[in-house]
Design a protein around this motif. Structure first.
Motif, short mmCIF file in Angstrom:
data_model
loop_
_atom_site.label_atom_id
_atom_site.label_comp_id
_atom_site.label_asym_id
_atom_site.label_seq_id
_atom_site.Cartn_x
_atom_site.Cartn_y
_atom_site.Cartn_z
N LYS A 53 0.96 -1.15 -0.06
CA LYS A 53 -0.01 -0.05 0.21
C LYS A 53 0.71 1.17 0.11
O LYS A 53 0.35 2.41 -0.32
N ASP A 54 2.15 1.16 0.06
CA ASP A 54 3.09 2.37 0.22
C ASP A 54 3.21 2.83 -1.08
O ASP A 54 3.78 3.87 -1.26
N LYS A 55 2.95 2.16 -2.17
CA LYS A 55 3.45 2.39 -3.56
C LYS A 55 2.32 3.05 -4.31
O LYS A 55 2.29 3.01 -5.39
N ASP A 56 1.13 3.44 -3.54
CA ASP A 56 0.08 4.00 -4.01
C ASP A 56 0.41 5.52 -4.68
O ASP A 56 0.93 6.36 -3.80
N LEU A 57 0.25 5.62 -6.02
CA LEU A 57 0.48 6.79 -6.34
C LEU A 57 -0.78 7.40 -7.31
O LEU A 57 -0.76 8.64 -7.27
N LYS A 58 -1.49 6.43 -7.76
CA LYS A 58 -2.64 6.98 -8.68
C LYS A 58 -4.03 6.96 -7.68
O LYS A 58 -4.29 6.37 -6.73
N ARG A 59 -4.97 7.93 -8.50
CA ARG A 59 -6.22 8.04 -7.66
C ARG A 59 -7.13 6.80 -7.80
O ARG A 59 -7.93 6.09 -7.10
N PHE A 60 -7.10 6.01 -9.10
CA PHE A 60 -8.03 4.87 -9.73
C PHE A 60 -7.18 3.75 -10.32
O PHE A 60 -5.96 4.37 -10.83
N TYR A 61 -7.49 2.68 -10.12
CA TYR A 61 -6.93 1.43 -10.65
C TYR A 61 -7.80 0.74 -11.50
O TYR A 61 -8.90 0.48 -11.03
N SER A 62 -7.31 0.28 -12.50
CA SER A 62 -8.16 -0.83 -13.35
C SER A 62 -8.35 -2.05 -12.61
O SER A 62 -7.47 -2.28 -11.84
N ILE A 63 -9.26 -2.94 -12.82
CA ILE A 63 -9.55 -4.00 -12.50
C ILE A 63 -8.17 -4.85 -12.66
O ILE A 63 -7.62 -5.85 -11.89
N GLY A 64 -7.67 -4.91 -13.95
CA GLY A 64 -6.30 -5.66 -14.65
C GLY A 64 -5.31 -5.43 -13.43
O GLY A 64 -4.55 -6.23 -13.00
N GLU A 65 -5.07 -3.89 -12.99
CA GLU A 65 -4.01 -3.73 -12.27
C GLU A 65 -4.09 -4.22 -10.54
O GLU A 65 -3.24 -4.61 -10.10
N VAL A 66 -5.43 -3.99 -10.13
CA VAL A 66 -5.84 -4.87 -8.86
C VAL A 66 -5.83 -6.37 -9.12
O VAL A 66 -5.15 -6.78 -8.11
N ALA A 67 -6.08 -6.87 -10.12
CA ALA A 67 -5.86 -8.17 -10.04
C ALA A 67 -4.23 -8.70 -10.05
O ALA A 67 -3.96 -9.57 -9.36
N GLN A 68 -3.61 -7.93 -10.74
CA GLN A 68 -2.07 -8.20 -10.75
C GLN A 68 -1.54 -8.08 -9.41
O GLN A 68 -0.69 -8.78 -8.90
N MET A 69 -1.93 -6.99 -8.55
CA MET A 69 -1.26 -6.77 -7.45
C MET A 69 -1.48 -7.83 -6.21
O MET A 69 -0.71 -7.80 -5.47
N PHE A 70 -2.63 -8.39 -6.49
CA PHE A 70 -3.01 -9.70 -5.53
C PHE A 70 -2.69 -11.01 -6.17
O PHE A 70 -3.03 -12.16 -5.59
N GLY A 71 -2.28 -11.13 -7.40
CA GLY A 71 -2.09 -12.42 -8.09
C GLY A 71 -3.09 -13.25 -8.38
O GLY A 71 -3.29 -14.34 -8.32
N VAL A 72 -4.41 -12.50 -8.57
CA VAL A 72 -5.74 -13.18 -8.86
C VAL A 72 -6.14 -12.81 -9.99
O VAL A 72 -5.74 -11.71 -10.82
#
Length: 115
Positions: free
Chosen positions: A5-24
Motif C-alpha cells: 500500500k506504500d506504492k500508491d500513487l494513482k487515484r484510480f486503478y483498473s481491474i487488471g491492475e488490482v488483479a495483478q497486485m494480488f495475483g488473482v
C-alpha cells in the motif's frame, strides 16, 4: 506477490491492475464484488471499474481472509461485518510475517553460498 500500500500513487486503478497486485484473476474480483458489499468500485463509461485505494485496502483484507487464511466466503463476510479492524490488523501481521519469511529464505540462500 503481496500488495504494497506504500506504492500508491494513482487515484484510480483498473481491474487488471488490482488483479495483478494480488495475483488473482479479474473474474475473482468481480465475484468478490458481488459477495462483499464493502467493495464498491466506481464505474466509468461502459461499466469500466475504477478501484480507489480504499477499495484496494478492502480487497487486501478479503484476500488475506480467503486466499491466505483459507476462510470460506461466508466466514470472511461475517468476520468483516463483525470485526473489520481485527481483520485488517490480522492481514497486516500476516503480510509482515510473509515478508520476513521471504527475507530469511533469501539470507539463508546467500549464506549457503558462502560455505
Amino acid at each position: 506477490m503481496p500488495y504494497n500500500k506504500d506504492k500508491d500513487l494513482k487515484r484510480f486503478y483498473s481491474i487488471g491492475e488490482v488483479a495483478q497486485m494480488f495475483g488473482v484473476n479479474e473474474t475473482l474480483l468481480r465475484y468478490w464484488e458481488k459477495e462483499f458489499p464493502q467493495i464498491i468500485p466506481k464505474k466509468a463509461g461502459r461499466g469500466v471499474r475504477q478501484y480507489t485505494k480504499e477499495n484496494i485496502e478492502t480487497i487486501r483484507v478479503i484476500h488475506n481472509l480467503v486466499k491466505v487464511r483459507g476462510l470460506r466466503i461466508e466466514a470472511a463476510r461475517e468476520l468483516l461485518k463483525k470485526n473489520r479492524t481485527g481483520a485488517e490488523q490480522s492481514a497486516e501481521v500476516v503480510e509482515r510475517l510473509i515478508a520476513i519469511r521471504e527475507e530469511l529464505i533469501t539470507l539463508k540462500r546467500e549464506l549457503g553460498g558462502l560455505e
